[in-house]
Design a protein around this motif. Structure first.
Motif, mmCIF file in Angstrom:
data_model
loop_
_atom_site.group_PDB
_atom_site.id
_atom_site.type_symbol
_atom_site.label_atom_id
_atom_site.label_comp_id
_atom_site.label_asym_id
_atom_site.label_seq_id
_atom_site.Cartn_x
_atom_site.Cartn_y
_atom_site.Cartn_z
ATOM 1 N N SER A 1 8.937 -1.493 -4.040
ATOM 2 C CA SER A 1 8.432 -2.611 -3.253
ATOM 3 C C SER A 1 8.768 -3.953 -3.886
ATOM 4 N N ARG A 2 8.936 -3.987 -5.211
ATOM 5 C CA ARG A 2 9.222 -5.271 -5.842
ATOM 6 C C ARG A 2 10.591 -5.815 -5.421
ATOM 7 N N PRO A 3 11.673 -5.021 -5.528
ATOM 8 C CA PRO A 3 12.954 -5.552 -5.050
ATOM 9 C C PRO A 3 12.954 -5.838 -3.548
ATOM 10 N N LEU A 4 12.273 -5.015 -2.769
ATOM 11 C CA LEU A 4 12.240 -5.266 -1.326
ATOM 12 C C LEU A 4 11.511 -6.575 -1.033
ATOM 13 N N GLY A 5 10.400 -6.806 -1.761
ATOM 14 C CA GLY A 5 9.683 -8.062 -1.588
ATOM 15 C C GLY A 5 10.562 -9.241 -1.940
ATOM 16 N N PHE A 6 11.364 -9.080 -3.004
ATOM 17 C CA PHE A 6 12.268 -10.155 -3.399
ATOM 18 C C PHE A 6 13.334 -10.380 -2.334
ATOM 19 N N ALA A 7 13.810 -9.282 -1.720
ATOM 20 C CA ALA A 7 14.809 -9.418 -0.655
ATOM 21 C C ALA A 7 14.239 -10.236 0.498
ATOM 22 N N GLU B 1 0.795 -1.221 0.000
ATOM 23 C CA GLU B 1 0.000 0.000 0.000
ATOM 24 C C GLU B 1 0.832 1.278 0.000
ATOM 25 N N ARG B 2 1.994 1.223 0.652
ATOM 26 C CA ARG B 2 2.682 2.480 0.900
ATOM 27 C C ARG B 2 3.804 2.786 -0.087
ATOM 28 N N LEU B 3 4.391 1.719 -0.674
ATOM 29 C CA LEU B 3 5.549 1.966 -1.515
ATOM 30 C C LEU B 3 5.182 1.801 -2.983
ATOM 31 N N PRO B 4 5.828 2.570 -3.870
ATOM 32 C CA PRO B 4 5.603 2.374 -5.305
ATOM 33 C C PRO B 4 6.200 1.030 -5.733
ATOM 34 N N ALA B 5 5.635 0.478 -6.810
ATOM 35 C CA ALA B 5 6.031 -0.871 -7.232
ATOM 36 C C ALA B 5 7.531 -0.973 -7.480
ATOM 37 N N ILE B 6 8.114 0.117 -7.953
ATOM 38 C CA ILE B 6 9.524 0.045 -8.330
ATOM 39 C C ILE B 6 10.415 -0.176 -7.098
ATOM 40 N N LEU C 1 14.551 -5.992 7.121
ATOM 41 C CA LEU C 1 15.606 -5.879 6.124
ATOM 42 C C LEU C 1 16.975 -5.648 6.745
ATOM 43 N N SER C 2 17.019 -4.923 7.893
ATOM 44 C CA SER C 2 18.345 -4.669 8.444
ATOM 45 C C SER C 2 19.006 -5.936 8.996
ATOM 46 N N PRO C 3 18.278 -6.817 9.722
ATOM 47 C CA PRO C 3 18.949 -8.071 10.098
ATOM 48 C C PRO C 3 19.335 -8.906 8.886
#
Lengths: 363, 291
Positions: free
Chosen positions: A147-153, A140-145, B26-28
């Motif tokens: 949130s997609r890499p963060l989701g993958f992380a 909801e809060r982040l743009p796809a560009i 993410l930080s851990p």
């Protein structure tokens, strides 16, 4: 006489080239193989789907058979007593209810059962709000560009081998916690019930809380992925309606989104709980593996899975095989607990995966 | 506090909270990666990849090949069984008489199996295969137990991938008079291939990073694999090195433990990134991209 052949009105003979009997032999073999292919697929698939089921039945049967003598001898103290004593392997073996075991053997798994529940509870209590927060941020809060890499992380975090997580927990994370966070908690929390469990000496970072926190890091990806999927399924219209009525995004999240997927989140949490209950390596390395109920959250303790992993070697020294049987009983207890939790979770997730609204179910 | 202010405060807290949650995860994760790299890289030498283990140090040739062999074994056993099971669940299980989906019991068993703790499966492997069948600590029991662990996952991802193949494809194939086998091979499985391969890659990543079920089925060995499926005296793999070598007195062995952790993470990352790339590629080429 012969000129009339093939005259108009005559039906031409069927093209005999395709007659089965006239085909070249190799072609015929290929043909039989090809017509058998359907059966091969059908039977192959049928057998393949039964193999895991057979494996499961095999595993349960082995466990039950192996554990049966131990269940008979250990009785109910197995769940209430404390301490795994193999007994004297040099003395005469004694027989209880027809089962041979060394003199003085005693098996009480209460500290392990309690430990398993405690670490998993800590993991879930920490992971649930964090995961829901992450899912909100991602959907909801982040743009796809972003949130997609963060989701993958976060997905990658789920793939980190648990033993590596455990190694990090024991070498880096645990000692750091013992130096920074733990003294802060131990010195500043008020002395009231529940919170006084956080009082006492903080140790070196191998213990209940460290294990629970590492476990929570393991189950956050599971809960986050499932919750984010659920959030994406919530229709946009009710959310926009909420905003049109003047709700802030917190109120939309609280009154529309969360309420829409409430039971799905419960299912996702139970899925994470099931994973936490059965996890071995990350726990073995970080909880200190001491066989007693932890007096406070910093003290070393052990779980069922960790005990099986570390103690089976010593169980082999029991010539009567009773120690191995008792570990089978322990394994059975763990299997029953985590299978029940998992089944409940899957049932809830499946039941709620076709979303209805919070008000009645859409047809 | 007046109502309006309270709403503002809650909303700000909520916004901060979501980002805080993200940072808390993410930080851990970044710290974990950084600390493994920081521990392994200063002492890293490439020769760990091609020298064998000695009693105090050496290299990781044995464990690295061991993990690869285990993964290959799982790919063969669990891959074939899992994909076929997925085919059964999606294509062949007949619907019940009351109209409900077929294969409910099979799915339930699959769920139970995936909820089974891996250490318990390892214990069963030890009792039944290693001791019961006198196979000893060796490759075959390890592969079988690991396969049993990941088969439900492969079956599930295969089933999901197959269900996304439009029914019109199957109907078209049938209308052309194709045999069931041809339809499966040339139409259904081919269109579902990216999804199936993705599931296989993730299952391999799980299998390669697993320790608990291997402790009592493969145990460990410092020597290279001799080619024996059973009756070996242990079988070496990477996760065991991570699990035990870090608190041995030998400094060299400690470094090997960190090296093994780094190699493991690199392997898992490669597999997961590959899986992700396949998904991204097929999504770009599929019609149903817009959601």
């Amino acid at each position: 006489m012969t000129t009339l052949e093939g005259a108009a009105g005559d039906t031409p003979a069927a093209p005999r080239r395709f007659d089965r009997a006239r085909r070249p032999p190799l072609r015929r073999v290929a043909d039989v193989l090809r017509s058998g292919e359907t059966h091969a697929w059908r039977w192959g698939a049928r057998i393949a789907v039964l193999l895991p089921v057979a494996g499961l039945l095999f595993a349960v049967t082995v466990l039950a058979l192996k554990a049966y003598p131990a269940i008979k001898v250990n009785g109910s103290p197995f769940f209430t007593g404390s301490g795994f004593k193999i007994g004297s392997t040099y003395a005469v073996t004694v027989h209880t209810a027809g089962v041979a075991h060394p003199k003085g053997s005693f098996y009480g798994a209460w500290p392990l059962i309690a430990g398993t529940l405690q670490t998993s509870a800590i993991a879930v209590v920490v992971a649930l709000p964090v995961s829901v927060g992450c899912a909100f941020a991602l959907t909801e809060r982040l743009p796809a560009i972003v949130s997609r890499p963060l989701g993958f992380a976060i997905e990658l975090l789920a793939g980190v081998p648990s033993v590596v997580l455990g190694l990090w927990g024991v070498l880096t994370f645990g000692p750091w916690l013992a130096k920074t966070l733990y003294p802060l908690l131990a010195n500043n929390l008020p002395d009231v019930p529940v919170l006084d469990f956080f009082k006492g000496t903080v140790g070196h970072g191998e213990g209940l809380l460290t294990g629970g926190l590492v476990l929570s890091l393991m189950i956050v990806p599971i809960i986050t992925a499932t919750t984010a999927d659920l959030f994406r399924q919530v229709p946009t219209l009710p959310k926009e309606g909420g905003e049109a009525l003047g709700m802030t995004d917190f109120e939309v999240a609280q009154r529309v989104t969360l309420r829409w997927v409430r039971s799905g989140i419960i299912g996702a949490t139970a899925l994470g709980l099931g994973r936490a209950l059965g996890e071995t390596m990350a726990v073995v390395l970080t909880v200190g593996a001491i066989f007693k109920v932890a007096p406070n959250v910093y003290s070393p303790m052990s779980t069922i899975a960790a005990a099986i992993a570390t103690q089976l070697d010593s169980a082999l020294t029991d010539g009567t095989g009773f120690a191995v049987a008792s570990y089978a009983e322990l394994a059975l207890v763990l299997a029953v607990i985590s299978v029940l939790v998992n089944l409940a979770a899957r049932w809830v997730v499946r039941r709620t995966s076709h979303l209805g609204g919070p008000v009645g179910r859409a047809a | 506090m007046p109502r309006k202010q309270r709403r503002v405060v809650f909303t700000v807290l909520f916004r901060l909270g979501t980002f805080l949650a993200l940072a808390l995860v993410l930080s851990p994760a970044a710290w974990l990666l950084a600390s493994v790299v920081a521990k392994a890289v200063p002492h890293w030498r490439w020769s760990v990849l091609w020298t064998g283990l000695t009693s105090t140090g050496g290299g990781l040739l044995g464990p690295v090949t061991g993990t690869l062999i285990l993964m290959a074994g799982v790919l063969v056993v669990a891959g074939s069984v899992g994909v076929l099971a997925g085919v059964h669940l999606s294509e062949m299980a007949r619907p019940r008489k009351n109209g409900a989906e077929g294969g409910t019991w099979l799915r339930m068993a699959s769920d139970v199996l995936s909820g089974f703790p891996s250490i318990v499966l390892g214990y069963v492997g030890y009792v039944a295969l290693v001791v019961g069948l006198h196979w000893g600590f060796s490759l075959l029991p390890a592969v079988l137990i690991l396969s049993l662990m990941v088969v439900p996952y492969i079956a599930k991802s295969t089933e999901t991938a197959l269900r996304q193949v439009p029914t019109a494809y199957r109907e078209g194939a049938e209308a052309l008079g194709m045999r069931t086998g041809d339809t499966l091979r040339k139409v259904v499985l081919r269109s579902a291939a990216p999804g199936i391969v993705t599931g296989l890659l993730i299952a391999l990543a799980i299998a390669g990073g697993e320790t608990a079920p291997l402790l009592f089925t493969a145990e460990f060995s410092r020597t290279l694999w001799t080619g024996a499926l059973v009756h070996a005296h242990g079988f070496g793999y990477l996760t065991y090195v991570v699990y035990t070598f870090w608190d041995t007195p030998s400094k060299q062995a400690n470094y090997l433990s960190y090296d093994a952790a780094l190699i493991l993470i690199a392997m898992v990352l490669l597999l997961l990134v590959a899986a992700r790339l396949i998904v991204a590629r097929t999504q770009r080429h599929s019609e149903s991209r817009a959601r």
